[in-house]
Design a protein around this motif. Structure first.
Motif, PDB file in Angstrom:
ATOM      1  N   ALA A 285      -1.061  -5.756  -7.995  1.00  0.00           N
ATOM      2  CA  ALA A 285      -2.165  -5.449  -8.899  1.00  0.00           C
ATOM      3  C   ALA A 285      -3.457  -5.252  -8.117  1.00  0.00           C
ATOM      4  CB  ALA A 285      -2.316  -6.556  -9.936  1.00  0.00           C
ATOM      5  N   ARG A 286      -3.702  -6.096  -7.118  1.00  0.00           N
ATOM      6  CA  ARG A 286      -4.938  -5.969  -6.344  1.00  0.00           C
ATOM      7  C   ARG A 286      -4.938  -4.707  -5.491  1.00  0.00           C
ATOM      8  NH1 ARG A 286      -6.213 -12.215  -4.373  1.00  0.00           N
ATOM      9  NH2 ARG A 286      -6.709 -13.012  -6.473  1.00  0.00           N
ATOM     10  N   ILE A 287      -3.800  -4.369  -4.906  1.00  0.00           N
ATOM     11  CA  ILE A 287      -3.727  -3.155  -4.098  1.00  0.00           C
ATOM     12  C   ILE A 287      -3.950  -1.930  -4.972  1.00  0.00           C
ATOM     13  CG2 ILE A 287      -2.189  -1.710  -2.732  1.00  0.00           C
ATOM     14  CD1 ILE A 287      -0.901  -4.262  -1.672  1.00  0.00           C
ATOM     15  N   ALA A 288      -3.317  -1.890  -6.140  1.00  0.00           N
ATOM     16  CA  ALA A 288      -3.489  -0.752  -7.040  1.00  0.00           C
ATOM     17  C   ALA A 288      -4.925  -0.651  -7.529  1.00  0.00           C
ATOM     18  CB  ALA A 288      -2.528  -0.883  -8.218  1.00  0.00           C
TER      19      ALA A 288
ATOM     20  N   GLN B 217       0.832  -1.197   0.000  1.00  0.00           N
ATOM     21  CA  GLN B 217       0.000   0.000   0.000  1.00  0.00           C
ATOM     22  C   GLN B 217       0.873   1.257   0.000  1.00  0.00           C
ATOM     23  OE1 GLN B 217      -2.741   0.211   3.245  1.00  0.00           O
ATOM     24  NE2 GLN B 217      -3.501   2.251   2.692  1.00  0.00           N
ATOM     25  N   LEU B 218       1.917   1.267   0.826  1.00  0.00           N
ATOM     26  CA  LEU B 218       2.816   2.422   0.848  1.00  0.00           C
ATOM     27  C   LEU B 218       3.541   2.578  -0.491  1.00  0.00           C
ATOM     28  CD1 LEU B 218       4.335   2.018   4.430  1.00  0.00           C
ATOM     29  CD2 LEU B 218       2.692   3.739   3.661  1.00  0.00           C
TER      30      LEU B 218
ATOM     31  N   LEU C 231       3.404   5.794  -3.084  1.00  0.00           N
ATOM     32  CA  LEU C 231       4.613   6.466  -3.540  1.00  0.00           C
ATOM     33  C   LEU C 231       4.689   6.541  -5.063  1.00  0.00           C
ATOM     34  CD1 LEU C 231       7.413   7.713  -3.034  1.00  0.00           C
ATOM     35  CD2 LEU C 231       8.332   5.372  -2.893  1.00  0.00           C
ATOM     36  N   LEU C 232       4.424   5.443  -5.732  1.00  0.00           N
ATOM     37  CA  LEU C 232       4.596   5.372  -7.179  1.00  0.00           C
ATOM     38  C   LEU C 232       3.326   5.681  -7.959  1.00  0.00           C
ATOM     39  CD1 LEU C 232       6.809   2.135  -7.385  1.00  0.00           C
ATOM     40  CD2 LEU C 232       7.550   4.524  -7.333  1.00  0.00           C
ATOM     41  N   GLY C 233       2.164   5.522  -7.337  1.00  0.00           N
ATOM     42  CA  GLY C 233       0.905   5.743  -8.038  1.00  0.00           C
ATOM     43  C   GLY C 233       0.319   4.431  -8.540  1.00  0.00           C
ATOM     44  N   SER C 234      -0.993   4.372  -8.593  1.00  0.00           N
ATOM     45  CA  SER C 234      -1.679   3.134  -8.976  1.00  0.00           C
ATOM     46  C   SER C 234      -1.382   2.736 -10.416  1.00  0.00           C
ATOM     47  CB  SER C 234      -3.197   3.301  -8.794  1.00  0.00           C
ATOM     48  OG  SER C 234      -3.509   3.570  -7.447  1.00  0.00           O
TER      49      SER C 234
END
Length: 378
Positions: free
Chosen positions: A95-98, A65-66, A70-73
């Motif tokens: 992939a699921r978190i994004a 998640q962090l 930081l990088l963007g979805s």
């Protein structure tokens, strides 16, 4: 920009500040340190367009998640799709978190209250239009089925009709008689109180007779049947729908309309006029009792006034409304049963809807009939 020598989790590439190299263990154990790092890197204003995850150590949901913050979805989704060197489980996790972060609902713009009110009125108007359309279609199907039964008398299910008459009529005689008796007594008390000021208490008999023969007997009985029988029809058919018994009937090549609806409609059309007649007698009996005890109008005088002042057409007009009310109550109860979606909650919702709709339709039709009779001078 943090110094590369002081950072063990993320460092920009030497030749490209927008390319971030991720390393170390991004896990819950290091969450506080990782949170501070992510905040510092985001405060620099750098938008990272590429990242290298090959040097990353352990990774869990908190770290993922962090990393997505930081990088963007979008970049995480791209890395999860294109970075074939990453293990499959890490690619799925990222992939699921994004995807979950991308699905956060955006705040809805505020609308004018008048527009929202008009929108709700329009939406409910369309819902009511569709409901009326469905009701008319179901009435048509039932009438066609009943007309077909007239041509084939052998298809009538007499046992089912008699069983429904027992449940609808015989089991309801006591409550209909008691209710109309008490209402007749109340009307007699009310008429005596009002008419006494004009010295016309004798006309209490006419008030009781006209009100019960034309309106109260059929209306009270129909409302009782709407609450008692329409709800029973909906619950019975709805439970069969939830248990897939109606699908089983269709699988056997039988028509649920002929088995479940038409017997109930016919039984209701037979039962409601009978109960209405009982309601008329009971209501006038209640009024006669009050007249005898409170107004010194003997039963003999009560009957004589009825014979002299009340025409038989008022009885016919009241009885003529009973089959119409019975048909509509039975149709609505059965139709709502077929609308049940399959859950117990749906059965309860449609049972309540059947009662409300039946009472509303009965009162509406009674008002229209009263206007029609008045215009016809009946």
């Amino acid at each position: 920009m943090p110094d590369a020598t002081d950072n063990r989790f993320a460092n920009p590439a030497p030749d490209d500040p927008a390319h971030l190299v991720i390393q170390g263990d991004w896990i819950l154990e290091h969450y506080a340190e990782l949170r501070r790092l992510v905040q510092r890197l985001r405060n620099t204003g750098t938008r990272y367009v590429q990242a290298n995850l090959q040097q990353i150590g352990r990774l869990d949901t908190a770290g993922g998640q962090l990393l997505t913050e930081l990088l963007g979805s979008e970049l995480i989704q791209q890395l999860a799709t294109d970075a074939e060197s990453l293990p499959e489980e890490r690619r799925v996790l990222l992939a699921r978190i994004a995807s979950s972060l991308q699905q956060d609902p955006e705040p809805q713009p505020r609308h004018n209250a008048v527009f929202e009110l008009l929108g709700n009125v329009g939406k409910h108007t369309l819902i009511q239009y569709e409901h009326v359309r469905t009701l008319l279609a179901f009435i048509g199907l039932t009438l066609v089925g009943m007309a077909g039964g007239l041509l084939r008398p052998g298809t009538w299910r007499l046992t089912s009709i008699v069983a429904q008459i027992e449940q609808i009529a015989l089991n309801a005689v006591a409550i209909v008689a008691l209710l109309t008796f008490m209402v007749g007594a109340v009307i007699a008390f009310l008429g005596a109180t009002v008419l006494a000021d004009f010295g016309a208490t004798i006309y209490t008999v006419d008030l009781i007779a006209f009100s019960f023969l034309r309106e109260f007997a059929v209306l009270l009985t129909a409302i009782l049947m709407a609450g008692r029988t329409a709800s029973a029809f909906t619950a019975q058919i709805g439970s069969m729908k939830a248990n897939e018994e109606i699908d089983a009937i269709r699988t056997l090549g039988l028509n649920p309309l002929h088995i479940l609806v038409i017997p109930r409609v016919i039984a209701m059309m037979i039962s409601l006029p009978v109960l209405t007649f009982i309601g008329m007698l009971s209501g006038m009996l209640g009024g006669a009792v009050v007249c005898s005890l409170a107004l010194d109008i003997s039963p003999t005088m009560f009957l004589n006034i009825l014979q002299q002042n009340v025409a038989v057409q008022h009885f016919y007009l009241g009885m003529a409304k009973a089959p119409l009310f019975a048909f509509l109550i039975a149709i609505i109860g059965c139709m709502e049963g077929f609308k049940v979606s399959g859950s117990a909650e749906s059965v309860g919702e449609h049972t309540t809807s059947a009662v409300v709709q039946s009472i509303f339709v009965v009162i509406l039709m009674d008002a229209l009939a009263a206007l029609f009779f008045m215009e016809m001078d009946w």
